[in-house]
Design a protein around this motif. Structure first.
Motif, PDB file in Angstrom:
ATOM      1  N   LEU A 144     -12.653 -14.435 -20.593  1.00 59.49           N
ATOM      2  CA  LEU A 144     -12.126 -13.081 -20.813  1.00 59.49           C
ATOM      3  C   LEU A 144     -11.724 -12.525 -19.456  1.00 59.49           C
ATOM      4  CD1 LEU A 144     -11.546 -10.789 -22.734  1.00 59.49           C
ATOM      5  CD2 LEU A 144     -13.941 -10.082 -22.565  1.00 59.49           C
ATOM      6  N   ASP A 145     -10.405 -12.372 -19.244  1.00 57.77           N
ATOM      7  CA  ASP A 145      -9.843 -12.006 -17.933  1.00 57.77           C
ATOM      8  C   ASP A 145      -9.770 -10.486 -17.780  1.00 57.77           C
ATOM      9  OD1 ASP A 145      -8.687 -12.393 -15.466  1.00 57.77           O
ATOM     10  OD2 ASP A 145      -6.881 -13.384 -16.208  1.00 57.77           O
ATOM     11  N   ASP A 146      -9.782 -10.034 -16.543  1.00 59.23           N
ATOM     12  CA  ASP A 146      -9.588  -8.617 -16.208  1.00 59.23           C
ATOM     13  C   ASP A 146     -10.592  -7.710 -16.910  1.00 59.23           C
ATOM     14  OD1 ASP A 146      -7.479  -9.619 -14.830  1.00 59.23           O
ATOM     15  OD2 ASP A 146      -5.926  -8.804 -16.127  1.00 59.23           O
ATOM     16  N   PHE A 147     -11.828  -8.185 -17.059  1.00 61.08           N
ATOM     17  CA  PHE A 147     -12.831  -7.390 -17.759  1.00 61.08           C
ATOM     18  C   PHE A 147     -13.098  -6.096 -16.991  1.00 61.08           C
ATOM     19  CE2 PHE A 147     -17.223  -6.378 -19.208  1.00 61.08           C
ATOM     20  CZ  PHE A 147     -16.948  -6.291 -20.559  1.00 61.08           C
ATOM     21  N   ALA A 166     -15.910 -13.379 -10.281  1.00 66.01           N
ATOM     22  CA  ALA A 166     -15.309 -12.212  -9.624  1.00 66.01           C
ATOM     23  C   ALA A 166     -13.995 -12.627  -8.992  1.00 66.01           C
ATOM     24  CB  ALA A 166     -16.245 -11.658  -8.561  1.00 66.01           C
ATOM     25  N   GLU A 167     -12.930 -11.866  -9.273  1.00 68.41           N
ATOM     26  CA  GLU A 167     -11.649 -12.131  -8.614  1.00 68.41           C
ATOM     27  C   GLU A 167     -11.402 -11.063  -7.558  1.00 68.41           C
ATOM     28  OE1 GLU A 167      -8.858 -11.950 -11.977  1.00 68.41           O
ATOM     29  OE2 GLU A 167      -8.585  -9.812 -11.597  1.00 68.41           O
ATOM     30  N   GLY A 168     -10.633 -11.407  -6.530  1.00 74.20           N
ATOM     31  CA  GLY A 168     -10.288 -10.423  -5.503  1.00 74.20           C
ATOM     32  C   GLY A 168     -11.319 -10.287  -4.396  1.00 74.20           C
TER      33      GLY A 168
HETATM   34 MG    MG Z   1      -8.013 -11.573 -13.721  1.00 72.86          MG
END
Ligand code: MG
Ligand code: C2E
Ligand code: MG
Ligand code: MG
Length: 291
Positions: free
Chosen positions: A180-183, A237-239
């Motif tokens: 599930l992306d961009d949660f 965690a992205e970014g």
């Molecule tokens: Mg994302």
């Protein structure tokens, strides 16, 4: 810019300011839509790959494939602009198929233990036929489906939840992992997490980017990491842009990370070179230990 808008509105110029800004946006949109429909995807589309790392240990687990479009008319266009455009103009499924084919080819050149995360768009998962075709494409490539993390956003789920849920279950029972992306952005809902079995939850970079300065972001990240642990799934965690943030996330129990601190997304050749160097180092370490 809202402040400017208000300032100008006192002088009666707001409408013009607003509409020219808006017109600019529409013009750009039209240009992108037009260039997309005229574009030769097999030549203009490519992927870059960003490493995904275990936060404790710093081990490479795989990559996320990120779409790049170098339009012959417009030059490089961000996926944040051309993916929505492709959805609007109804060509996104053709685009996904081309990108997936490039992704599967790339996986053939990577060691078997490395995973690849691949982004699906709303249209891809809200249509059974399309999703089934993607699955056939994966099977025909000979790539082990279980090496794939298929990423979907909650926004994509919302357009037709029942079909999307059915498609997610289908892909999952075929052996793919689902992330599930961009949660935390859009319409984050625990009911989505409850109703669909995800293998990973990716915490949106908007929280990660400011978590060193913003206590609330850090608390949200910690809560999602806990939620994932309690569900027995992985948090990503992205970014991650700094060593400090990486350490803080690790301490908060986040399992995996990606970000400029580790590496920017890179073309395949650069990534393969990096893998070869890692392998070389590992082999040298092994020889040293053995000898
Ligand atoms: Mg994302
Ligand atoms: P996403 O899937 O959430 O991908 C993460 C985005 O964060 C990528 O932007 C990546 O380059 C960027 N990023 C990674 N590390 C950092 C960092 O440390 N700091 C900052 N500020 N940003 C970082 P990108 O490549 O521009 O892609 C944007 C979005 O476009 C993606 O967000 C995804 O939603 C969509 N997208 C990209 N490729 C595809 C694709 O093949 N198919 C579909 N359907 N969507 C795609
Ligand atoms: Mg993604
Ligand atoms: Mg994102």
């Amino acid at each position: 810019d809202f402040a400017l808008y208000q300032m100008k509105s006192k002088r009666g110029g707001a409408v013009e300011f607003f509409s020219s800004d808006h017109q600019q946006l529409l013009k750009r949109r039209h240009a992108i839509d037009f260039a997309l429909q005229a574009g030769d995807f097999s030549r203009e589309l490519s992927l870059e790959f960003q490493p995904v790392i275990t936060l404790d240990g710093g081990r490479l687990v795989g990559f996320e494939a990120l779409a790049r479009w170098n339009s012959s008319r417009l030059g490089p266009v961000s996926p944040n602009d051309f993916i929505p455009a492709a959805e609007r103009t109804g060509i996104v499924s053709r685009m996904t198929a081309i990108l997936l084919s490039q992704a599967l080819d790339a996986m053939k050149l990577m060691p078997d233990h490395l995973r690849l995360a691949f982004n699906l768009s709303a249209r891809d998962i809200c249509d059974r036929e399309t999703a089934l075709a993607l699955l056939v494409q994966i099977r025909q490539s000979g790539i082990d489906v279980s090496r794939l993390d298929l990423e979907i956003t909650e926004t994509a789920l919302l357009s037709d939840f029942d079909t999307a849920a059915e498609v997610v279950r289908m892909l999952r029972s075929a052996g793919a992992s689902i992330s599930l992306d961009d949660f935390g952005t859009g319409f984050s809902s625990l009911s989505h997490v409850h109703r669909l079995e995800f293998d990973k939850i990716k915490i949106d970079k908007s929280f990660v980017l400011k978590c060193d300065r913003d206590e609330r972001s850090m608390n949200i990240i910690r809560s999602v990491a806990n939620l994932c642990h309690n569900l027995g799934i992985q948090s990503v965690a992205e970014g991650i842009e700094t060593a400090e943030i990486r350490t803080a996330l690790q301490a908060s129990g986040v399992d995996l990370g990606q970000g400029y601190f580790f590496s920017r997304p890179q073309p395949l050749a650069a990534v393969l070179q990096g893998i070869a160097m890692e392998d070389g180092r590992a082999a040298a370490d092994g020889a040293r230990l053995a000898g």
